[in-house]
Enzyme design. Structure first.
Site, PDB file in Angstrom:
ATOM      1  N   SER A  46      21.411 -52.935   2.230  1.00 36.01           N
ATOM      2  CA  SER A  46      22.306 -51.778   2.238  1.00 36.01           C
ATOM      3  C   SER A  46      23.753 -52.224   2.062  1.00 36.01           C
ATOM      4  O   SER A  46      24.117 -53.340   2.437  1.00 36.01           O
ATOM      5  CB  SER A  46      22.193 -51.032   3.571  1.00 36.01           C
ATOM      6  N   ASP A  47      24.561 -51.346   1.511  1.00 38.71           N
ATOM      7  CA  ASP A  47      26.000 -51.566   1.622  1.00 38.71           C
ATOM      8  C   ASP A  47      26.369 -51.413   3.104  1.00 38.71           C
ATOM      9  O   ASP A  47      25.590 -50.888   3.903  1.00 38.71           O
ATOM     10  CB  ASP A  47      26.774 -50.588   0.725  1.00 38.71           C
TER      11      ASP A  47
END
Ligand code: NAG
Ligand code: NAG
Ligand code: NAG
Ligand code: NAG
Ligand code: NAG
Ligand code: NAG
Ligand code: NAG
Ligand code: NAG
Ligand code: NAG
Ligand code: NAG
Ligand code: NAG
Ligand code: NAG
Length: 797
Positions: A283-284
């Site tokens: 994920s960012d």
């Protein structure tokens, strides 16, 4: 199959016609949800067989809690992202570090030219070298995972704050740059991360926010139709997966109303199934908004886990995943797949064998981390110098990514002028430190943009310093004014200059861009228009040089006293040296625009970023919608389709010599019999159906240096694929080949372009397949998207 070809010379200028804007079909209601695709495909480690077996054995030996440790970051670590060590099985943890042009949280590391600059070089070999050296620096600092390169944003809008971190709004050029960078970084031993997946085309409202009335306003939704997704935004990610990228980072934005990090269609359906991605989705930072739902949608690693910044906010994962398995709401098989996806690249790149320890200084530079750090991380000495001789490549690549846009009467190269005036706040040294993370500083040259994609400079060669060095040898008098406010008033600005005016006046402009913000103007910053007009009113030989985190409009470009324009992009630490190499002709410019410079900012209104006062003040959680109604027609595809004149077209750039092109030839080189419209079925491999990458045709042209000095040409190949009635428009032409070739005066060479099946196919939304359409494909070879020198056509079926 039919061929025909002829060589012709077309004028570079395009007549402006009346705009008949075709209304593209668009039904917003189709974008209010994303189709569910479950379960998440399991990796089989295709292409990584030995490592997969190691990962499988390794994961088989872990407890559920240990497996979950691999999936969720910890805040107590020295890197920007940290997977905790598991000492029981001698696993040292993972250190993840920014970013795409430098290992950012580090001392004694190089700051390379930005992706944008690399793209402007159109030089596959130099882009590869950059990846190799970047990878080597990450590894030597003990970072297992590098958070780059970037293919999203692709560059739908020039206002995008992060366009410069990636390469070009053209997916073919970006795709090549991605695969070169990734292959090279991983050859150096570091895991590459292709980011941000997908549709991350604006910074404004990239994350949810709270309204005045405390309503959660969701992140902007990038609404992208299936064909546009495949032919434009997904295209370079397919190259990245095919190159064996270890990790893909999902983005902050929503895609068709569903958060990218829990969009099962995007992650399970497109990335893992269709493209056959075998590594892990990360994920960012803080882009995860749910627990079990994200795991089932295809997310494999949650970063940074609990968010640091003085306190920690929970991650939704960690012990919640363990609980979810124990109470039956998430299968342990999914957890095992996630863990195998994370461990396979680690073993494949030999990171279990003698990997360098984490530079002790990293932790001191980590503003995200929560102290004390886990003492199970393996630390090495502090402040290891990893720069080696990379400065040479940095200088060479930045010069190669410098684009000469205008050069009247051979103003450039400079020929030992008696006097040079240097003007503008971008010319001189930095005065507020070497880490320009987050402010558009007034004084000092711009070498990199801001945010997580920046770099910590160990030195900067400013243009002024490099010019002084060079000019000393020639006896040139260098006079300078770096104050843009002073320069704005020509009646007083130049009082100190003598003799006056200088023989040549160099004006340095800059354009700041950074993560988290979109640009509010396409003009260069700091009164740039006034400054150029002021200098040009005084000096009839004015050369404008830009350092920019993206494209600029240039209202002064046709001023008669502006005799030359140089777009130097974001050059990295050797800025002045690489520029002086071009200005004095030690290096013949060969950079080409990786985007289009239109006449006016309003020319780009076809793909505005979503933003308005109403959106800023909304109480509607779902108000932020960005409909990508222009479909495939971004950048030159828009201007070509609508027959719009532009100032400097995509692929354009001048040289100090001239090149000719001849002998266009098109050959069928496919050895597999009659070419079918559909690709033959084949077991999926990273990148998708491997037959999409079969070379079916080769186009060759002969390039000759007809001028009087050596230089490099970048002959470009564009194809016109058939239009399909009833579908949104196909671009008039699309880039499908380029090579940088260096030639001495009089020398010729043959350039060969391989056309793969994907290059000549459309994404067919009904068949959900890449299809070669019936009909003739136009072939246009030239030195820019509008300087076409040789044309031909072929019918593949
Ligand atoms: C987005 O919506 C369009 C229109 O409904 C659809 O064709 C496309 O497959 C969707 N893509 C994703 C990833 O949801
Ligand atoms: C499992 O872990 C133990 C250490 O606890 C180690 O001795 C053994 O080799 C490991 N087995 C595998 C397959 O990694
Ligand atoms: C919003 O929430 C904050 C903190 O929870 C609170 O201080 C504030 O009064 C709330 N505002 C409104 C309009 O409810
Ligand atoms: C588990 O998820 C809930 C929200 O669903 C959150 O409040 C909690 O902090 C999470 N726990 C961890 C360890 O992240
Ligand atoms: C199982 O655990 C997860 C994570 O804590 C939680 O979100 C979910 O509600 C639980 N389900 C049941 C049926 O208890
Ligand atoms: C910009 O130029 C104007 C004059 O046109 C001047 O008044 C102003 O101070 C300048 N601003 C800056 C930031 O230099
Ligand atoms: C820049 O020039 C303006 C106008 O002459 C002046 O007011 C200002 O003090 C100058 N700035 C610096 C840093 O000298
Ligand atoms: C060009 O420069 C000369 C000074 O050399 C000046 O006299 C002239 O007005 C300038 N032209 C314009 C259009 O500003
Ligand atoms: C430019 O200005 C210089 C004096 O500064 C003059 O000698 C020269 O002739 C001018 N050139 C043109 C083309 O006007
Ligand atoms: C977005 O809109 C707001 C309100 O109109 C404005 O203040 C802000 O500058 C805009 N941002 C960008 C990047 O255009
Ligand atoms: C652009 O020009 C071509 C050739 O003249 C013409 O066929 C086409 O209709 C024009 N397109 C638009 C949108 O005006
Ligand atoms: C390139 O060719 C053009 C047209 O033939 C000529 O005017 C120009 O001087 C040449 N440039 C160089 C650098 O040889």
């Amino acid at each position: 199959m039919k061929f025909n070809s002829k060589n012709c010379v077309l004028s570079g200028s395009v007549v402006m016609l009346n705009l008949v804007s075709q209304v593209l079909s668009w039904d917003h209601s189709l974008f209010t949800s994303s189709p569910p695709v479950y379960p998440s495909p399991e990796t089989a480690g295709i292409g990584w067989d030995v490592a997969f077996a190691q990962a499988d054995a390794f994961v088989g030996n872990l407890t559920l809690e240990e497996k979950v440790t691999l999936l969720t970051g910890v805040a107590q670590g020295p890197c920007i992202g940290n997977i905790a060590p598991i000492p029981r099985v001698s696993f040292p943890g993972l250190c993840l570090q920014d970013g795409p042009l430098s290992i950012r949280q580090a001392t004694y590391a190089s700051v390379f030219p930005a992706g944008l600059t690399a793209a402007a070089s159109w030089d596959k070999g130099l882009i590869y070298q950059r990846g190799l050296y970047l990878g080597a620096e990450f590894k030597a600092k003990g970072a297992h995972v590098a958070l780059g390169p970037v293919a999203g944003p692709l560059g739908r809008s020039g206002y995008g704050g992060r366009g410069w971190e990636g390469f070009s709004p053209d997916p073919y050029l970006t795709g090549i740059a991605m695969e070169q960078t990734i292959s090279a970084m991983q050859l150096s031993g570091v895991q590459a991360t292709a980011k941000h997946f997908i549709g991350n085309e604006q910074e404004t409202q990239r994350n949810p926010s709270l309204s005045d009335k405390n309503v959660t306003i969701e992140a902007v939704s990038s609404n992208i139709d299936d064909r546009t997704l495949h032919e434009l935004y997904l295209w370079p990610f397919a190259n990245a997966v095919r190159a064996g990228v270890s990790s893909v980072m999902c983005s902050y934005n929503r895609l068709n109303s569903s958060y990218s990090c829990q969009n099962s269609k995007a992650l399970n359906g497109i990335l893992k199934e269709e493209l056959g991605f075998q590594g892990y989705v990360m994920s960012d930072w803080g882009a995860v908004h749910a627990g079990v739902a994200t795991a089932e949608a295809g997310l494999d690693m949650n970063m940074p886990g609990p968010m640091g910044f003085f306190t920690t906010t929970p991650s939704f994962w960690g012990s919640n995943l363990t609980m979810a398995v124990n109470n039956g709401s998430l299968s342990e098989a999914r957890i095992d797949d996630m863990a195998r996806r994370i461990m396979t690249p680690y073993f494949h790149l030999g990171q279990d064998l003698d990997y360098p320890p984490i530079d002790l200084e990293s932790g001191d530079l980590n503003v995200l981390g929560v102290q004390p750090y886990l003492d199970t991380f393996k630390y090495g000495p502090a402040n290891v110098d990893v720069r080696q001789t990379h400065a040479q490549l940095i200088r060479e690549l930045a010069a190669a990514g410098t684009v000469l846009l205008k050069n009247i009467d051979n103003t450039l190269p400079l020929k030992a002028p008696k006097t040079v005036g240097v003007f503008g706040n971008d010319a001189g040294d930095l005065i507020n430190g070497l880490y320009p993370m987050s402010n558009n500083y007034e004084y000092g040259t711009l070498a990199v943009g801001g945010g997580s994609g920046t770099g910590r400079l160990t030195y900067i060669v400013s243009p002024l310093d490099a010019l002084k060095d060079r000019a000393t040898g020639d006896g040139t008098l260098v006079q300078y004014l770096l104050n843009n406010t002073l320069l704005s008033d020509p009646t007083t600005a130049f009082a100190s200059i003598a003799p006056s005016p200088p023989e040549v006046c160099l004006v340095f402009l800059k354009t700041w861009a950074q993560e988290g913000d979109d640009r509010t103007t396409l003009l260069a910053d700091w009164n740039s228009t006034t400054v150029v007009e002021s200098v040009a009113s005084y000096c009839n030989n004015t050369v404008v040089i830009t350092h920019s985190g993206g494209l600029n409009v240039m209202p002064w470009a046709k001023h008669p006293n502006v005799t030359a324009i140089v777009a130097a992009h974001l050059p990295g630490q050797e800025s002045g040296n690489s520029l002086v190499d071009i200005l004095y002709g030690d290096v013949n410019p060969s950079g080409k625009l990786p985007y289009t410079i239109a006449h006016d900012a309003t020319d780009y209104a076809f793909a505005d970023i979503a933003n308005s006062t109403q959106l800023q003040e909304t109480e509607n959680p779902n108000a932020w919608q960005s409909d990508f109604r222009e479909g495939l027609l971004i950048d030159y595809r828009h201007f070509d389709y609508y027959n719009r004149s532009v100032l400097y077209e995509f692929g354009f750039g001048l040289s100090y010599t001239n090149f000719s092109m001849s002998n266009l030839n098109i050959r069928n080189v496919y050895g597999g019999g009659k070419i079918t419209s559909r690709p033959l079925p084949a077991p999926i491999a990273p990148g998708g159906n491997p037959t999409l990458y079969d070379v079916l045709f080769q186009v060759t042209v002969v390039i000759t240096n007809t001028g009087s000095v050596g230089g490099a040409a970048i002959p470009q190949l564009y194809l016109s694929l058939p239009q399909t009635p009833g579908e949104n428009p196909t671009p008039v032409k699309v880039l499908r080949g380029f090579e940088r070739v260096s030639l001495q005066p009089g020398e010729s060479t043959t350039v060969t372009y391989d056309l793969m099946r994907r290059d000549i196919s459309h994404w067919d939304t009904r068949q959900q397949e890449w299809i070669i359409r019936a009909g003739s494909i136009g072939v246009h070879a030239g030195f820019s998207s509008r300087d076409i020198r040789s044309v031909g056509s072929f019918s593949p079926l």
